[in-house]
Design an enzyme around this catalytic site. Structure first.
Site, PDB file in Angstrom:
ATOM      1  N   GLU A 263      38.430  51.602  25.604  1.00 24.57           N
ATOM      2  CA  GLU A 263      39.145  52.407  26.614  1.00 24.57           C
ATOM      3  C   GLU A 263      40.560  52.655  26.139  1.00 24.57           C
ATOM      4  O   GLU A 263      41.224  51.699  25.730  1.00 24.57           O
ATOM      5  CB  GLU A 263      39.162  51.665  27.959  1.00 24.57           C
ATOM      6  CG  GLU A 263      37.762  51.397  28.492  1.00 24.57           C
ATOM      7  CD  GLU A 263      37.713  50.617  29.810  1.00 24.57           C
ATOM      8  OE1 GLU A 263      38.782  50.323  30.370  1.00 24.57           O
ATOM      9  OE2 GLU A 263      36.618  50.301  30.269  1.00 24.57           O
ATOM     10  N   HIS A 282      38.024  54.160  34.430  1.00 23.54           N
ATOM     11  CA  HIS A 282      38.126  52.792  34.975  1.00 23.54           C
ATOM     12  C   HIS A 282      38.897  52.764  36.305  1.00 23.54           C
ATOM     13  O   HIS A 282      39.885  52.036  36.454  1.00 23.54           O
ATOM     14  CB  HIS A 282      38.797  51.852  33.952  1.00 23.54           C
ATOM     15  CG  HIS A 282      38.434  50.410  34.174  1.00 23.54           C
ATOM     16  ND1 HIS A 282      38.254  49.518  33.156  1.00 23.54           N
ATOM     17  CD2 HIS A 282      38.221  49.713  35.321  1.00 23.54           C
ATOM     18  CE1 HIS A 282      37.955  48.332  33.660  1.00 23.54           C
ATOM     19  NE2 HIS A 282      37.934  48.417  34.974  1.00 23.54           N
TER      20      HIS A 282
HETATM   21  P1  NAD Z   1      30.770  38.700  41.482  1.00 26.26           P
HETATM   22  O1  NAD Z   1      31.211  37.539  40.658  1.00 26.26           O
HETATM   23  O2  NAD Z   1      30.843  38.618  42.956  1.00 26.26           O
HETATM   24  O3  NAD Z   1      29.234  39.049  41.101  1.00 26.26           O
HETATM   25  C1  NAD Z   1      28.753  39.065  39.790  1.00 26.26           C
HETATM   26  C2  NAD Z   1      27.288  38.668  39.850  1.00 26.26           C
HETATM   27  O4  NAD Z   1      26.743  38.807  38.539  1.00 26.26           O
HETATM   28  C3  NAD Z   1      27.066  37.205  40.290  1.00 26.26           C
HETATM   29  O5  NAD Z   1      26.217  37.157  41.418  1.00 26.26           O
HETATM   30  C4  NAD Z   1      26.422  36.555  39.083  1.00 26.26           C
HETATM   31  O6  NAD Z   1      25.448  35.583  39.436  1.00 26.26           O
HETATM   32  C5  NAD Z   1      25.805  37.751  38.380  1.00 26.26           C
HETATM   33  N1  NAD Z   1      25.570  37.499  36.954  1.00 26.26           N
HETATM   34  C6  NAD Z   1      26.364  36.853  36.080  1.00 26.26           C
HETATM   35  N2  NAD Z   1      25.785  36.844  34.865  1.00 26.26           N
HETATM   36  C7  NAD Z   1      24.616  37.505  34.996  1.00 26.26           C
HETATM   37  C8  NAD Z   1      23.577  37.843  34.078  1.00 26.26           C
HETATM   38  N3  NAD Z   1      23.634  37.448  32.802  1.00 26.26           N
HETATM   39  N4  NAD Z   1      22.537  38.560  34.548  1.00 26.26           N
HETATM   40  C9  NAD Z   1      22.468  38.949  35.839  1.00 26.26           C
HETATM   41  N5  NAD Z   1      23.407  38.641  36.750  1.00 26.26           N
HETATM   42  C10 NAD Z   1      24.467  37.946  36.319  1.00 26.26           C
HETATM   43  O7  NAD Z   1      31.588  39.938  40.935  1.00 26.26           O
HETATM   44  P2  NAD Z   1      31.771  41.386  41.630  1.00 26.26           P
HETATM   45  O8  NAD Z   1      32.993  41.356  42.459  1.00 26.26           O
HETATM   46  O9  NAD Z   1      30.487  41.804  42.214  1.00 26.26           O
HETATM   47  O10 NAD Z   1      32.102  42.264  40.333  1.00 26.26           O
HETATM   48  C11 NAD Z   1      31.150  42.441  39.287  1.00 26.26           C
HETATM   49  C12 NAD Z   1      31.846  43.008  38.058  1.00 26.26           C
HETATM   50  O11 NAD Z   1      32.288  44.337  38.346  1.00 26.26           O
HETATM   51  C13 NAD Z   1      33.139  42.266  37.670  1.00 26.26           C
HETATM   52  O12 NAD Z   1      32.870  41.164  36.818  1.00 26.26           O
HETATM   53  C14 NAD Z   1      33.951  43.317  36.959  1.00 26.26           C
HETATM   54  O13 NAD Z   1      33.755  43.252  35.577  1.00 26.26           O
HETATM   55  C15 NAD Z   1      33.395  44.635  37.504  1.00 26.26           C
HETATM   56  N6  NAD Z   1      34.389  45.384  38.315  1.00 26.26           N
HETATM   57  C16 NAD Z   1      34.776  46.613  37.891  1.00 26.26           C
HETATM   58  C17 NAD Z   1      35.681  47.352  38.631  1.00 26.26           C
HETATM   59  C18 NAD Z   1      36.100  48.738  38.216  1.00 26.26           C
HETATM   60  O14 NAD Z   1      37.189  49.171  38.564  1.00 26.26           O
HETATM   61  N7  NAD Z   1      35.274  49.476  37.528  1.00 26.26           N
HETATM   62  C19 NAD Z   1      36.221  46.806  39.797  1.00 26.26           C
HETATM   63  C20 NAD Z   1      35.791  45.555  40.225  1.00 26.26           C
HETATM   64  C21 NAD Z   1      34.859  44.844  39.459  1.00 26.26           C
END
Ligand code: NAD
Length: 309
Positions: A263, A282
Site C-alpha cells: 500500500e 484502506h
Molecule cells: P476480531 O479479532 O474480533 O476477529 C478476528 C477473527 O478471526 C477471530 O474470531 C479469530 O478467531 C479469527 N481468526 C484468527 N485466525 C484465523 C484463521 N487462521 N482462520 C480463520 N479465522 C481466524 O477482529 P475484527 O475486529 O473482526 O477485525 C478483523 C480484521 O479486520 C482485523 O484483524 C484487521 O486486520 C481488519 N480490519 C481492517 C479495517 C480496514 O480499515 N480495512 C478496519 C478494521 C479491521
C-alpha cells in the site's frame, strides 16, 4: 508526561489529551521516521494507526515507552511480542470501527451482486447497456460466507441477515459451542465448504502466519462461479495475481479490495486492469463516526493508563 501521535486522530480527542499531557501531534511523523525516532527518547506513550511500524528499531529508540495506543484493530504493524517482553501495553480500538467495515462489506456485496453500477461512463457516453445489465442478482436469498467470525464478521452477519441473506462462517479458533454461533444463527463451515457454497465471500481474519496467502489461486478456484470476493481484512491474505485472473476470465463476477499486499498499490499491479473490481485506499474502517469513536477510545485508554502508572 509526553504523548507522541504519529498519524491522524480526531482533533477533539487530541485536545482532551492536550488538557492533561504534553502532546506532540504530527500526522506526518509516520513518513519521517528519523524525526520520529529523534523525539521518542523520553516518550512514555505513542499513538499510531496502521502505517507506523512499531518494530524493534522503533522500540530501541524509545527506552521509556510504556503504552502504545492503536487507532484501529489490526496489530500487524506492531511487534506485540517485543512490546510484551518490554512490559509495554498495547491498546487497540477494539470494536470502534466494526460498523464502518460491516457497512462497507454489505454495500459492496450488494453493488457487486447487482453488477449494474459500473456503467456510468458508458451511459454518460450515450450507450445503453441495458441487456447486459439486466441479469444482476438480488441480495436476499443469496449466501454470504465470512472467513473469520470475530466482531466485524458478527456484525456483518447481522446486517446481511436483515437483508435476507443466509450466512456461513469459518473460524476454527471460535469453539463450536461458542455463544456467537447459536445466538447469531450463522452456520459453521470448514473453509472449502464455505467457498463452495457462498455467493459472496468476505474476509475478516487478522494477518498472521496462518492467514497469509489463505485465499491463494487454489482457494479462489474453489469459489462458486460468478461469486464475489470482498477483502477488508489485510493485504497478503489474497493472491492478487490469481484474483485479477479470476476477474478477467469472468470466473468471479466481481471483487472489492480495501487492503493490498503493498500500500499504495505499486505500478504494474495486476489489479490495475482487472474488470468488475472496486479498489479503495484502506478506508473500510474509516468514517466520520468511527474516527471519533476510535480516537475517543484510544485517548481515554492511553490517558487512564498513564494516570494509573
Ligand atoms: P476480531 O479479532 O474480533 O476477529 C478476528 C477473527 O478471526 C477471530 O474470531 C479469530 O478467531 C479469527 N481468526 C484468527 N485466525 C484465523 C484463521 N487462521 N482462520 C480463520 N479465522 C481466524 O477482529 P475484527 O475486529 O473482526 O477485525 C478483523 C480484521 O479486520 C482485523 O484483524 C484487521 O486486520 C481488519 N480490519 C481492517 C479495517 C480496514 O480499515 N480495512 C478496519 C478494521 C479491521
Amino acid at each position: 508526561m509526553k504523548i507522541a501521535i504519529t498519524e491522524f486522530m480526531d482533533l477533539a480527542a487530541v485536545d482532551t489529551l492536550r488538557a492533561r499531557f504534553s502532546v506532540v501531534y504530527d500526522p506526518q511523523l509516520v513518513d519521517r521516521r528519523a524525526d520520529l525516532f529523534g523525539l521518542l527518547d523520553d516518550v512514555p506513550a505513542l499513538i499510531v494507526r496502521n502505517r507506523t511500524q512499531v518494530d524493534a528499531e522503533l522500540l530501541a529508540a524509545a527506552p521509556r515507552l510504556r503504552v502504545v495506543g492503536r487507532l484501529g484493530v489490526g496489530l500487524d504493524n506492531i511487534d506485540v511480542a517485543a512490546c510484551k517482553a518490554r512490559g509495554i501495553k498495547v491498546i487497540p480500538a477494539t470494536g470502534a470501527n466494526t460498523r464502518a467495515v460491516a457497512e462497507y462489506v454489505i454495500s459492496t456485496v450488494m453493488l457487486l451482486l447487482r453488477g449494474a453500477y459500473l456503467s456510468s461512463a458508458a451511459v454518460a457516453a450515450g450507450k445503453w447497456p441495458r441487456t447486459q445489465l439486466s441479469e444482476g442478482r438480488e441480495t436476499a436469498g443469496r449466501t454470504l460466507g465470512l472467513v473469520g467470525f470475530g466482531s466485524i464478521g458478527q456484525l456483518t452477519a447481522k446486517l446481511a441477515m436483515a437483508l435476507g441473506m443466509r450466512v456461513l462462517a469459518y473460524d476454527p479458533l471460535l469453539a463450536a459451542d461458542a455463544p456467537a454461533w447459536g445466538e447469531s444463527g450463522v452456520a459453521r463451515r470448514e473453509l472449502d465448504a464455505l467457498l463452495a457454497e457462498a455467493d459472496a465471500v468476505s474476509l475478516h481474519v487478522p494477518l498472521t502466519a496462518q492467514t497469509r496467502g489463505l485465499m491463494d489461486a487454489a482457494r479462489i478456484g474453489r469459489m462458486r462461479a460468478e461469486a464475489v470476493l470482498i477483502n477488508t481484512a489485510r493485504g497478503g491474505i489474497v493472491d492478487e495475481t490469481a484474483l485479477a485472473e479470476a476477474l478477467r476470465s469472468g470466473r468471479l463476477a466481481g471483487a472489492a479490495l480495501d487492503v493490498y499486499a503493498q500500500e499504495p498499490l505499486p505500478e504494474g499491479s495486476p489489479l490495475a486492469a482487472a474488470p468488475n473490481l472496486i479498489l479503495t485506499p484502506h478506508i473500510g474502517g474509516l468514517t466520520r463516526e468511527s474516527n471519533t469513536r476510535v480516537s475517543t477510545m484510544i485517548a481515554a485508554g492511553v490517558a487512564d493508563f498513564l494516570q494509573a502508572a
